[in-house]
Design an enzyme around this catalytic site. Structure first.
Site, PDB file in Angstrom:
ATOM      1  N   THR A  95      -8.336  -2.557   0.171  1.00 43.68           N
ATOM      2  CA  THR A  95      -7.148  -1.879  -0.361  1.00 43.68           C
ATOM      3  C   THR A  95      -6.584  -0.894   0.665  1.00 43.68           C
ATOM      4  O   THR A  95      -5.371  -0.825   0.886  1.00 43.68           O
ATOM      5  CB  THR A  95      -7.533  -1.115  -1.640  1.00 43.68           C
ATOM      6  OG1 THR A  95      -8.065  -2.052  -2.572  1.00 43.68           O
ATOM      7  CG2 THR A  95      -6.349  -0.402  -2.256  1.00 43.68           C
ATOM      8  N   HIS A 146      -4.841  -2.666   3.461  1.00 49.01           N
ATOM      9  CA  HIS A 146      -3.491  -3.112   3.060  1.00 49.01           C
ATOM     10  C   HIS A 146      -2.497  -1.955   3.157  1.00 49.01           C
ATOM     11  O   HIS A 146      -1.365  -2.129   3.609  1.00 49.01           O
ATOM     12  CB  HIS A 146      -3.504  -3.637   1.620  1.00 49.01           C
ATOM     13  CG  HIS A 146      -4.184  -4.961   1.455  1.00 49.01           C
ATOM     14  ND1 HIS A 146      -3.701  -6.126   2.010  1.00 49.01           N
ATOM     15  CD2 HIS A 146      -5.311  -5.311   0.787  1.00 49.01           C
ATOM     16  CE1 HIS A 146      -4.503  -7.131   1.689  1.00 49.01           C
ATOM     17  NE2 HIS A 146      -5.500  -6.660   0.943  1.00 49.01           N
TER      18      HIS A 146
HETATM   19 ZN   LIG Z   1     -12.627  -0.471  -2.833  1.00 49.15          ZN
END
Ligand SMILES: [Zn+2]
Ligand SMILES: [Zn+2]
Length: 342
Positions: free
Chosen positions: A40, A43
Protein backbone atom coordinates in the site's frame (compact mmCIF):
# COMPACT_ATOMS: atom_id res chain seq x y z
CA UNK A 1 7.94 15.42 15.21
CA UNK A 2 9.43 13.74 12.14
CA UNK A 3 6.99 12.05 9.76
CA UNK A 4 6.99 10.53 6.29
CA UNK A 5 4.41 12.53 4.40
CA UNK A 6 2.75 12.35 1.01
CA UNK A 7 3.02 16.10 0.75
CA UNK A 8 2.23 16.62 -2.93
CA UNK A 9 -0.01 14.79 -5.40
CA UNK A 10 2.94 13.41 -7.37
CA UNK A 11 5.43 10.52 -7.04
CA UNK A 12 7.64 10.65 -3.95
CA UNK A 13 7.61 10.95 -0.14
CA UNK A 14 8.80 13.77 2.06
CA UNK A 15 10.42 13.45 5.51
CA UNK A 16 9.12 16.50 7.35
CA UNK A 17 8.58 18.16 10.72
CA UNK A 18 4.88 18.10 11.52
CA UNK A 19 2.82 18.74 14.69
CA UNK A 20 2.25 15.76 17.03
CA UNK A 21 -1.21 14.21 16.57
CA UNK A 22 -4.04 15.53 18.74
CA UNK A 23 -5.81 13.02 20.98
CA UNK A 24 -9.29 12.89 22.47
CA UNK A 25 -10.55 11.22 25.68
CA UNK A 26 -10.88 7.80 24.02
CA UNK A 27 -7.53 7.90 22.23
CA UNK A 28 -4.05 6.52 22.84
CA UNK A 29 -0.87 8.37 21.86
CA UNK A 30 1.87 5.96 20.84
CA UNK A 31 5.60 6.57 20.46
CA UNK A 32 6.46 4.61 17.33
CA UNK A 33 9.39 2.17 17.60
CA UNK A 34 9.33 0.15 14.34
CA UNK A 35 7.16 0.18 11.22
CA UNK A 36 6.75 -2.21 8.30
CA UNK A 37 6.62 -1.07 4.67
CA UNK A 38 3.55 -2.42 2.87
CA UNK A 39 2.61 -2.66 -0.81
CA UNK A 40 0.00 0.00 0.00
CA UNK A 41 2.80 2.43 0.93
CA UNK A 42 4.65 1.64 -2.30
CA UNK A 43 1.49 2.43 -4.30
CA UNK A 44 1.17 5.77 -2.49
CA UNK A 45 4.84 6.61 -3.01
CA UNK A 46 4.66 5.88 -6.76
CA UNK A 47 1.27 7.67 -6.92
CA UNK A 48 -0.46 5.14 -9.16
CA UNK A 49 -4.12 5.17 -10.19
CA UNK A 50 -5.31 3.52 -6.98
CA UNK A 51 -3.37 5.98 -4.78
CA UNK A 52 -4.68 8.99 -6.68
CA UNK A 53 -8.28 8.06 -5.94
CA UNK A 54 -7.71 6.79 -2.37
CA UNK A 55 -5.41 9.43 -0.82
CA UNK A 56 -5.72 13.18 -0.37
CA UNK A 57 -2.57 15.16 0.40
CA UNK A 58 -0.98 15.96 2.73
CA UNK A 59 -1.11 12.54 4.41
CA UNK A 60 1.27 10.75 6.83
CA UNK A 61 1.71 7.19 5.54
CA UNK A 62 2.01 3.88 7.36
CA UNK A 63 -0.22 1.35 9.10
CA UNK A 64 2.15 -1.44 10.18
CA UNK A 65 3.81 -0.54 13.47
CA UNK A 66 4.78 -1.32 17.02
CA UNK A 67 5.23 1.37 19.63
CA UNK A 68 5.10 2.27 23.27
CA UNK A 69 2.13 4.06 24.81
CA UNK A 70 3.11 7.65 25.61
CA UNK A 71 -0.25 8.96 26.87
CA UNK A 72 -3.86 7.79 27.22
CA UNK A 73 -7.10 9.78 27.16
CA UNK A 74 -9.27 10.22 30.26
CA UNK A 75 -11.73 7.50 29.15
CA UNK A 76 -9.07 4.84 28.49
CA UNK A 77 -8.88 2.42 31.40
CA UNK A 78 -7.25 -0.80 30.21
CA UNK A 79 -4.16 0.55 28.43
CA UNK A 80 -1.29 2.11 30.36
CA UNK A 81 1.64 4.38 29.57
CA UNK A 82 4.61 2.15 28.70
CA UNK A 83 2.56 -0.72 27.23
CA UNK A 84 4.04 -2.14 24.01
CA UNK A 85 1.30 -2.02 21.39
CA UNK A 86 0.48 -2.54 17.73
CA UNK A 87 -2.62 -1.18 16.05
CA UNK A 88 -5.44 -2.46 13.91
CA UNK A 89 -5.17 -0.26 10.81
CA UNK A 90 -8.85 -0.44 9.85
CA UNK A 91 -10.98 2.09 11.73
CA UNK A 92 -14.62 1.06 11.55
CA UNK A 93 -17.84 3.05 11.93
CA UNK A 94 -19.31 1.20 14.92
CA UNK A 95 -22.85 1.90 13.63
CA UNK A 96 -23.51 -0.30 10.59
CA UNK A 97 -25.23 -3.69 10.85
CA UNK A 98 -21.98 -5.65 10.79
CA UNK A 99 -20.25 -3.43 13.36
CA UNK A 100 -23.25 -3.70 15.69
CA UNK A 101 -23.19 -7.47 15.32
CA UNK A 102 -19.50 -7.59 16.28
CA UNK A 103 -18.37 -8.36 12.72
CA UNK A 104 -16.24 -5.26 12.52
CA UNK A 105 -14.00 -6.59 9.74
CA UNK A 106 -17.08 -6.48 7.49
CA UNK A 107 -17.79 -2.76 8.13
CA UNK A 108 -18.95 -0.87 5.04
CA UNK A 109 -17.29 2.39 6.11
CA UNK A 110 -13.75 1.33 7.01
CA UNK A 111 -11.09 4.06 7.08
CA UNK A 112 -7.49 2.96 6.59
CA UNK A 113 -4.70 4.25 8.84
CA UNK A 114 -2.07 5.92 6.65
CA UNK A 115 -4.54 6.08 3.75
CA UNK A 116 -7.74 7.83 4.87
CA UNK A 117 -6.22 9.32 8.04
CA UNK A 118 -2.71 10.10 9.22
CA UNK A 119 -0.64 6.99 9.88
CA UNK A 120 2.29 5.53 11.76
CA UNK A 121 5.34 6.54 9.69
CA UNK A 122 6.10 9.18 12.31
CA UNK A 123 7.57 9.53 15.77
CA UNK A 124 4.04 9.47 17.24
CA UNK A 125 0.70 8.08 16.09
CA UNK A 126 -2.74 8.42 17.73
CA UNK A 127 -5.43 5.74 17.61
CA UNK A 128 -8.78 5.10 19.32
CA UNK A 129 -8.19 2.69 22.22
CA UNK A 130 -10.52 0.20 20.50
CA UNK A 131 -7.93 -0.15 17.70
CA UNK A 132 -4.95 -0.74 19.99
CA UNK A 133 -3.56 -4.26 20.58
CA UNK A 134 -1.45 -4.57 23.71
CA UNK A 135 1.37 -7.13 23.50
CA UNK A 136 0.92 -8.75 26.90
CA UNK A 137 3.68 -11.30 26.28
CA UNK A 138 7.20 -10.53 25.07
CA UNK A 139 7.44 -10.24 21.30
CA UNK A 140 10.31 -9.38 18.97
CA UNK A 141 9.85 -5.73 17.93
CA UNK A 142 10.44 -6.46 14.25
CA UNK A 143 7.75 -9.14 14.36
CA UNK A 144 5.40 -6.90 16.36
CA UNK A 145 5.85 -4.23 13.65
CA UNK A 146 4.29 -6.53 11.04
CA UNK A 147 1.23 -7.75 12.96
CA UNK A 148 -1.02 -6.04 10.40
CA UNK A 149 0.15 -8.10 7.37
CA UNK A 150 0.71 -11.14 9.61
CA UNK A 151 -2.98 -10.75 10.41
CA UNK A 152 -3.84 -10.80 6.70
CA UNK A 153 -1.89 -14.06 6.45
CA UNK A 154 -3.55 -15.61 9.51
CA UNK A 155 -7.05 -14.47 8.52
CA UNK A 156 -6.58 -15.97 5.03
CA UNK A 157 -4.79 -19.17 6.08
CA UNK A 158 -7.27 -20.01 8.84
CA UNK A 159 -10.38 -19.20 6.78
CA UNK A 160 -11.03 -22.89 6.28
CA UNK A 161 -10.07 -25.87 8.46
CA UNK A 162 -6.71 -27.11 7.18
CA UNK A 163 -5.53 -29.83 9.57
CA UNK A 164 -4.18 -32.65 7.40
CA UNK A 165 -5.16 -30.83 4.19
CA UNK A 166 -3.06 -30.07 1.12
CA UNK A 167 -2.75 -26.32 0.68
CA UNK A 168 -1.80 -24.35 -2.44
CA UNK A 169 -0.64 -20.73 -2.04
CA UNK A 170 -0.22 -18.64 -5.20
CA UNK A 171 2.13 -15.69 -4.62
CA UNK A 172 5.19 -15.74 -2.34
CA UNK A 173 5.21 -12.10 -1.29
CA UNK A 174 5.64 -11.51 2.44
CA UNK A 175 1.99 -12.34 3.22
CA UNK A 176 2.09 -15.53 1.12
CA UNK A 177 5.27 -16.60 2.90
CA UNK A 178 3.73 -15.91 6.32
CA UNK A 179 0.60 -17.81 5.28
CA UNK A 180 2.78 -20.80 4.37
CA UNK A 181 4.38 -20.71 7.81
CA UNK A 182 0.95 -20.44 9.48
CA UNK A 183 -0.60 -23.25 7.42
CA UNK A 184 2.26 -25.61 8.16
CA UNK A 185 2.30 -24.67 11.86
CA UNK A 186 -1.48 -25.15 12.07
CA UNK A 187 -1.32 -28.71 10.77
CA UNK A 188 -1.62 -28.73 6.98
CA UNK A 189 -0.09 -31.84 5.38
CA UNK A 190 1.51 -30.24 2.32
CA UNK A 191 1.93 -26.52 1.69
CA UNK A 192 2.87 -25.72 -1.89
CA UNK A 193 3.65 -22.09 -2.75
CA UNK A 194 4.21 -20.58 -6.19
CA UNK A 195 5.95 -17.47 -7.49
CA UNK A 196 8.37 -16.42 -10.23
CA UNK A 197 10.96 -14.90 -7.83
CA UNK A 198 13.56 -17.48 -6.84
CA UNK A 199 14.68 -15.46 -3.78
CA UNK A 200 11.14 -15.21 -2.45
CA UNK A 201 10.62 -18.95 -3.04
CA UNK A 202 13.77 -19.54 -1.01
CA UNK A 203 12.31 -17.45 1.84
CA UNK A 204 9.15 -19.56 1.66
CA UNK A 205 11.21 -22.76 1.99
CA UNK A 206 12.89 -21.30 5.09
CA UNK A 207 9.47 -20.44 6.49
CA UNK A 208 8.34 -24.04 6.19
CA UNK A 209 6.71 -24.55 2.77
CA UNK A 210 6.78 -28.20 1.70
CA UNK A 211 7.46 -27.24 -1.90
CA UNK A 212 8.16 -23.82 -3.45
CA UNK A 213 7.44 -23.88 -7.17
CA UNK A 214 8.79 -21.44 -9.75
CA UNK A 215 5.87 -21.33 -12.19
CA UNK A 216 8.02 -19.72 -14.88
CA UNK A 217 9.85 -23.09 -15.15
CA UNK A 218 7.41 -25.77 -14.05
CA UNK A 219 3.71 -26.08 -13.31
CA UNK A 220 1.51 -26.90 -10.36
CA UNK A 221 0.40 -30.22 -11.87
CA UNK A 222 4.03 -31.37 -11.78
CA UNK A 223 4.22 -30.34 -8.11
CA UNK A 224 1.12 -32.45 -7.43
CA UNK A 225 2.77 -35.47 -9.05
CA UNK A 226 5.99 -34.88 -7.09
CA UNK A 227 4.02 -34.98 -3.82
CA UNK A 228 1.89 -37.93 -4.89
CA UNK A 229 -1.38 -35.94 -4.80
CA UNK A 230 -4.10 -37.64 -6.83
CA UNK A 231 -7.15 -35.42 -6.53
CA UNK A 232 -5.83 -31.85 -6.26
CA UNK A 233 -5.49 -29.34 -3.44
CA UNK A 234 -8.09 -29.06 -0.70
CA UNK A 235 -7.43 -25.41 0.20
CA UNK A 236 -6.23 -22.56 -2.02
CA UNK A 237 -4.88 -19.23 -0.74
CA UNK A 238 -4.66 -16.71 -3.59
CA UNK A 239 -2.11 -14.05 -2.64
CA UNK A 240 -0.96 -12.61 -5.97
CA UNK A 241 -4.01 -10.91 -7.52
CA UNK A 242 -2.86 -12.25 -10.87
CA UNK A 243 -5.32 -13.79 -13.37
CA UNK A 244 -3.01 -16.63 -14.42
CA UNK A 245 -2.46 -17.63 -10.76
CA UNK A 246 -6.20 -17.80 -10.11
CA UNK A 247 -6.76 -19.87 -13.24
CA UNK A 248 -3.90 -22.23 -12.26
CA UNK A 249 -5.39 -22.56 -8.81
CA UNK A 250 -8.88 -23.42 -10.08
CA UNK A 251 -7.33 -26.01 -12.42
CA UNK A 252 -5.53 -27.73 -9.52
CA UNK A 253 -8.26 -27.86 -6.85
CA UNK A 254 -10.04 -30.98 -5.67
CA UNK A 255 -13.82 -31.26 -6.02
CA UNK A 256 -15.33 -29.32 -3.15
CA UNK A 257 -12.09 -27.37 -2.68
CA UNK A 258 -12.12 -24.01 -0.92
CA UNK A 259 -10.29 -20.86 -1.99
CA UNK A 260 -9.58 -17.82 0.19
CA UNK A 261 -8.62 -14.84 -1.96
CA UNK A 262 -6.54 -11.99 -0.50
CA UNK A 263 -4.59 -10.86 -3.60
CA UNK A 264 -6.25 -7.77 -5.03
CA UNK A 265 -6.50 -7.90 -8.85
CA UNK A 266 -5.61 -4.64 -10.62
CA UNK A 267 -8.57 -5.08 -12.98
CA UNK A 268 -11.35 -7.51 -13.73
CA UNK A 269 -10.43 -10.75 -15.49
CA UNK A 270 -12.02 -13.90 -16.84
CA UNK A 271 -11.95 -17.32 -15.16
CA UNK A 272 -13.60 -20.53 -16.35
CA UNK A 273 -16.70 -20.46 -14.14
CA UNK A 274 -17.84 -23.84 -15.49
CA UNK A 275 -14.83 -25.39 -13.70
CA UNK A 276 -15.76 -23.60 -10.47
CA UNK A 277 -19.33 -24.88 -10.78
CA UNK A 278 -18.57 -28.46 -11.74
CA UNK A 279 -15.70 -28.72 -9.22
CA UNK A 280 -18.09 -27.24 -6.61
CA UNK A 281 -15.50 -24.76 -5.38
CA UNK A 282 -16.15 -22.21 -2.63
CA UNK A 283 -14.43 -18.81 -2.97
CA UNK A 284 -14.16 -16.39 -0.03
CA UNK A 285 -12.83 -12.84 -0.31
CA UNK A 286 -10.59 -11.64 2.53
CA UNK A 287 -9.94 -8.03 3.49
CA UNK A 288 -8.10 -7.09 6.67
CA UNK A 289 -8.25 -8.98 9.93
CA UNK A 290 -11.07 -10.12 12.22
CA UNK A 291 -11.22 -7.76 15.17
CA UNK A 292 -9.87 -9.10 17.34
CA UNK A 293 -10.07 -12.84 16.84
CA UNK A 294 -7.26 -12.76 14.26
CA UNK A 295 -5.10 -10.71 16.65
CA UNK A 296 -5.65 -13.27 19.38
CA UNK A 297 -4.70 -16.08 16.98
CA UNK A 298 -1.51 -14.23 15.93
CA UNK A 299 -0.39 -13.85 19.53
CA UNK A 300 -0.99 -17.48 20.46
CA UNK A 301 0.59 -18.79 17.24
CA UNK A 302 3.79 -16.92 18.14
CA UNK A 303 3.60 -18.15 21.72
CA UNK A 304 3.28 -21.68 20.27
CA UNK A 305 6.56 -21.33 18.43
CA UNK A 306 5.61 -19.99 14.99
CA UNK A 307 8.74 -18.32 13.58
CA UNK A 308 8.26 -15.29 11.31
CA UNK A 309 11.86 -14.09 11.30
CA UNK A 310 12.66 -15.58 7.84
CA UNK A 311 10.20 -13.15 6.25
CA UNK A 312 11.97 -10.05 7.61
CA UNK A 313 14.87 -9.31 5.26
CA UNK A 314 15.86 -5.71 5.89
CA UNK A 315 15.88 -2.94 8.50
CA UNK A 316 16.69 0.75 7.99
CA UNK A 317 16.70 3.89 10.08
CA UNK A 318 13.74 6.09 9.11
CA UNK A 319 16.04 8.72 7.57
CA UNK A 320 17.02 6.07 4.98
CA UNK A 321 13.40 5.61 3.93
CA UNK A 322 14.17 5.99 0.23
CA UNK A 323 16.61 3.06 0.24
CA UNK A 324 14.17 1.04 2.35
CA UNK A 325 11.29 1.71 -0.05
CA UNK A 326 13.50 0.88 -3.05
CA UNK A 327 14.37 -2.48 -1.49
CA UNK A 328 10.75 -3.19 -0.59
CA UNK A 329 9.77 -2.48 -4.20
CA UNK A 330 12.00 -5.23 -5.59
CA UNK A 331 10.45 -8.63 -6.18
CA UNK A 332 13.23 -10.17 -4.10
CA UNK A 333 12.68 -8.86 -0.60
CA UNK A 334 10.58 -9.99 2.33
CA UNK A 335 9.33 -7.43 4.84
CA UNK A 336 11.41 -4.27 5.23
CA UNK A 337 11.38 -2.52 8.62
CA UNK A 338 11.91 1.18 9.42
CA UNK A 339 13.38 1.91 12.86
CA UNK A 340 12.07 5.17 14.38
CA UNK A 341 14.40 5.13 17.40
CA UNK A 342 17.74 5.68 15.64
ZN1 LIG B 1 0.10 -3.44 5.12
ZN1 LIG C 1 -19.39 -0.27 10.42
Amino acid sequence: MKALVKQHAEPGLWLMDVPEPETGPGDVLIKVLRTGICGTDLHIRSWDGWAQQAVTTPRILGHEFVGEVAAVGADVTDIAVGDVVSGEGHLVCGKCRNCLAGRRHLCRSTIGLGVGRDGAFAEYVALPASNVWVHRTAVDLHVAAIFDPFGNAVHTALSFPLVGEDVLITGAGPIGIMAAAVAKHAGARNVVITDVSESRLELARKAGATLAVNVSRTDIAAAQRQLGLKEGFDIGLEMSGRPEAMRDMVDNMTHGGRIAMLGLPAQEFAVDWSKIVTSMITIKGIYGREMFETWYAMTVLLEGGLDLTPVITGSYGYQDFDAAFDEAATARSGKIILDWTV
